[in-house]
Write a protein that holds these residues in place. Structure first.
Motif, mmCIF file in Angstrom:
data_model
loop_
_atom_site.group_PDB
_atom_site.id
_atom_site.type_symbol
_atom_site.label_atom_id
_atom_site.label_comp_id
_atom_site.label_asym_id
_atom_site.label_seq_id
_atom_site.Cartn_x
_atom_site.Cartn_y
_atom_site.Cartn_z
ATOM 1 N N ALA A 1 74.754 16.335 -83.283
ATOM 2 C CA ALA A 1 75.197 17.726 -83.136
ATOM 3 C C ALA A 1 74.071 18.688 -83.522
ATOM 4 C CB ALA A 1 76.429 17.981 -83.997
ATOM 5 N N ASN A 2 73.374 18.385 -84.621
ATOM 6 C CA ASN A 2 72.295 19.257 -85.077
ATOM 7 C C ASN A 2 71.132 19.271 -84.094
ATOM 8 O OD1 ASN A 2 73.608 20.097 -87.389
ATOM 9 N ND2 ASN A 2 72.811 18.426 -88.623
ATOM 10 N N MET A 3 70.827 18.115 -83.515
ATOM 11 C CA MET A 3 69.759 18.046 -82.523
ATOM 12 C C MET A 3 70.079 18.957 -81.334
ATOM 13 S SD MET A 3 68.783 14.914 -79.990
ATOM 14 C CE MET A 3 70.254 15.344 -79.048
ATOM 15 N N VAL A 4 71.316 18.850 -80.838
ATOM 16 C CA VAL A 4 71.719 19.665 -79.689
ATOM 17 C C VAL A 4 71.694 21.147 -80.034
ATOM 18 C CG1 VAL A 4 73.622 20.222 -78.129
ATOM 19 C CG2 VAL A 4 73.093 17.826 -78.643
ATOM 20 N N LEU A 5 72.217 21.509 -81.198
ATOM 21 C CA LEU A 5 72.256 22.910 -81.610
ATOM 22 C C LEU A 5 70.850 23.498 -81.731
ATOM 23 C CD1 LEU A 5 75.077 22.763 -84.313
ATOM 24 C CD2 LEU A 5 75.190 23.937 -82.114
ATOM 25 N N ALA A 6 69.928 22.711 -82.292
ATOM 26 C CA ALA A 6 68.556 23.192 -82.468
ATOM 27 C C ALA A 6 67.873 23.418 -81.119
ATOM 28 C CB ALA A 6 67.753 22.203 -83.313
ATOM 29 N N PHE A 7 68.029 22.475 -80.202
ATOM 30 C CA PHE A 7 67.367 22.617 -78.904
ATOM 31 C C PHE A 7 68.013 23.727 -78.071
ATOM 32 C CE2 PHE A 7 65.849 18.021 -79.368
ATOM 33 C CZ PHE A 7 64.619 18.434 -79.848
ATOM 34 N N GLN A 8 69.323 23.886 -78.198
ATOM 35 C CA GLN A 8 69.976 24.986 -77.508
ATOM 36 C C GLN A 8 69.465 26.325 -78.043
ATOM 37 O OE1 GLN A 8 74.164 24.178 -78.059
ATOM 38 N NE2 GLN A 8 74.341 23.151 -76.071
ATOM 39 N N ALA A 9 69.291 26.415 -79.368
ATOM 40 C CA ALA A 9 68.777 27.645 -79.977
ATOM 41 C C ALA A 9 67.361 27.939 -79.510
ATOM 42 C CB ALA A 9 68.823 27.536 -81.502
ATOM 43 N N ALA A 10 66.611 26.868 -79.203
ATOM 44 C CA ALA A 10 65.228 27.030 -78.728
ATOM 45 C C ALA A 10 65.172 27.171 -77.207
ATOM 46 C CB ALA A 10 64.387 25.840 -79.167
ATOM 47 N N GLU A 11 66.349 27.285 -76.600
ATOM 48 C CA GLU A 11 66.470 27.452 -75.143
ATOM 49 C C GLU A 11 65.921 26.247 -74.373
ATOM 50 O OE1 GLU A 11 64.636 31.219 -74.259
ATOM 51 O OE2 GLU A 11 66.343 32.351 -75.033
ATOM 52 N N ILE A 12 66.216 25.068 -74.904
ATOM 53 C CA ILE A 12 65.874 23.810 -74.243
ATOM 54 C C ILE A 12 67.184 23.130 -73.853
ATOM 55 C CG2 ILE A 12 64.853 21.514 -74.543
ATOM 56 C CD1 ILE A 12 62.947 22.817 -76.591
ATOM 57 N N ASP A 13 67.317 22.721 -72.615
ATOM 58 C CA ASP A 13 68.536 22.092 -72.129
ATOM 59 C C ASP A 13 68.606 20.643 -72.627
ATOM 60 O OD1 ASP A 13 70.685 21.044 -70.815
ATOM 61 O OD2 ASP A 13 70.055 21.670 -68.809
ATOM 62 N N PRO A 14 69.527 20.330 -73.555
ATOM 63 C CA PRO A 14 69.612 18.967 -74.093
ATOM 64 C C PRO A 14 69.891 17.908 -73.040
ATOM 65 C CG PRO A 14 70.856 20.505 -75.450
ATOM 66 C CD PRO A 14 70.502 21.227 -74.182
ATOM 67 N N THR A 15 70.538 18.289 -71.945
ATOM 68 C CA THR A 15 70.881 17.303 -70.921
ATOM 69 C C THR A 15 69.651 16.809 -70.167
ATOM 70 O OG1 THR A 15 71.276 18.962 -69.194
ATOM 71 C CG2 THR A 15 73.139 18.379 -70.624
ATOM 72 N N LYS A 16 68.537 17.508 -70.287
ATOM 73 C CA LYS A 16 67.317 17.120 -69.592
ATOM 74 C C LYS A 16 66.363 16.320 -70.478
ATOM 75 C CE LYS A 16 67.457 21.047 -66.407
ATOM 76 N NZ LYS A 16 66.736 22.246 -65.884
ATOM 77 N N LEU A 17 66.744 16.119 -71.745
ATOM 78 C CA LEU A 17 65.881 15.403 -72.687
ATOM 79 C C LEU A 17 65.934 13.895 -72.459
ATOM 80 C CD1 LEU A 17 66.785 17.354 -75.945
ATOM 81 C CD2 LEU A 17 64.712 17.601 -74.569
ATOM 82 N N ARG A 18 64.893 13.231 -72.888
ATOM 83 C CA ARG A 18 64.831 11.763 -72.814
ATOM 84 C C ARG A 18 65.316 11.217 -74.161
ATOM 85 N NH1 ARG A 18 60.077 8.320 -73.006
ATOM 86 N NH2 ARG A 18 58.798 10.210 -73.092
ATOM 87 N N ILE A 19 66.631 11.001 -74.264
ATOM 88 C CA ILE A 19 67.268 10.623 -75.529
ATOM 89 C C ILE A 19 67.511 9.111 -75.575
ATOM 90 C CG2 ILE A 19 69.334 10.876 -76.945
ATOM 91 C CD1 ILE A 19 69.571 13.719 -75.906
#
Length: 331
Positions: free
Chosen positions: A173-191
């Motif tokens: 949850a924290n990872m997603v929140l941080a990247f969303q705040a940085a305007e990075i789309d979490p769905t496009k990350l290589r997780i």
């Protein structure tokens, strides 16, 4: 007098105490006066070897001294602590069963995601000495030096770095929140997902992933093998002071606390047996402040800090509320 049923009929014993099924039913004040008179079970809703199991066993000798009775460690792992939590709630509210657990995120998670047959409020915290926080880290020899660099790289190319994390966790949850705040789309990350914090930390330390998001306390034995990039806390964490705060990276993000580990009882015990509850709480406080206990647990990277019931409960309930706010991310 209340109505009697055949099954619950009482007979008055010579001393004026009621007897049901051969067991003396003492008023709560008398139970408190004789408590404890036998060994006490410590229910750990995890398998052996984890933080709570190690905490319960390391702390037991000092709590035994204060209570005057042996402690029996009872491991009840399964269903994300739901089995152990349910087992604890099914025990008599007599003070002979207490919990050593990661209250958050696990109790709220079982309620929010698993339809557990209990409520967050069914548990009362005695003391949560271990307050873990999500740590974004990389391997010690990685060319990445700061979290700001992570943001820069992912903004340029969301697939440029691999991200290690445990799904359905506060860290996720924290990872997603941080990247969303940085305007990075979490769905496009290589997780890359891992079934537990341990494997995710090992993958981070071994450079199998570029950046890992995992509870910081578990990284302590690996400190020489990792570089902390950002810790999701409001102020410098005393057990990892070199970990930069997330805000220092320029990312302004909400976050939830990670594991809140320590000692708890059922709320039913506190309400029905307040004197016994006070006895247990006072014993945990004295043991937590015992210099020998502090020294012993510190050598094992285990926490004994005394926050007390009020502060511990507030932290637990506040975190549960925040987790409910972000339940969709946890799913």
């Amino acid at each position: 007098m209340t109505d009697f049923t055949r099954r619950g009929a009482f007979k008055v014993a010579a001393g004026g105490l009621a007897v049901a099924g051969g067991v003396i039913a003492m008023p709560s004040v008398l139970r408190a006066a004789t408590y404890p008179s036998r060994p006490i079970n410590v229910i750990v809703p995890f398998a052996t070897g984890g933080y709570n199991d190690r905490l319960s066993r390391a702390f037991a000798p000092y709590l035994e001294k204060e209570l005057g009775q042996p402690l029996v460690i009872v491991n009840k792992p399964g269903a994300g602590t739901q089995l152990g939590n349910s087992y604890a709630l099914n025990q008599p509210a007599d003070g002979y069963s207490i919990l050593c657990t990661s209250a958050a995120p696990y109790i709220p998670l079982t309620v929010l995601l698993q339809n557990a047959p209990y409520k967050v409020q069914d548990f009362t915290m005695l003391n949560l000495p271990s307050r873990d926080y999500t740590l974004a880290a990389t391997s010690a020899d990685s060319p990445i030096k700061t979290f700001a660099q992570v943001i820069e790289k992912l903004k340029a190319d969301p697939t440029s770095l691999s991200i290690g994390v445990q799904p359905a966790s506060a860290d996720y949850a924290n990872m997603v929140l941080a990247f969303q705040a940085a305007e990075i789309d979490p769905t496009k990350l290589r997780i890359v997902t891992y079934d537990g914090g341990g494997p995710a930390r090992n993958a981070t330390a071994g450079a199998q992933v570029d950046v890992g998001f995992v509870g910081g306390e578990g990284f302590l034995p690996l400190k020489t093998k990792v570089r902390p990039l950002a810790i999701f806390a409001d102020q410098t964490v005393e057990w990892y002071p070199e970990a930069p705060l997330l805000a220092a990276s320029g990312v302004k993000s909400d976050f939830v606390e990670g594991s809140q580990r320590g000692w708890a009882v059922t709320t039913k015990l506190k309400e029905e047996q307040p004197e016994i509850y006070k006895t247990i709480a006072a014993a945990v406080e004295r043991a937590s402040k015992n210099p020998k206990a502090i020294e012993t647990l510190k050598l094992q990277d285990l926490a004994t800090t005394w926050f007390g019931p009020e502060a511990s409960n507030k932290a637990y309930l506040d975190n549960a509320t925040k987790m409910a706010k972000y339940v969709d991310l946890l799913k």
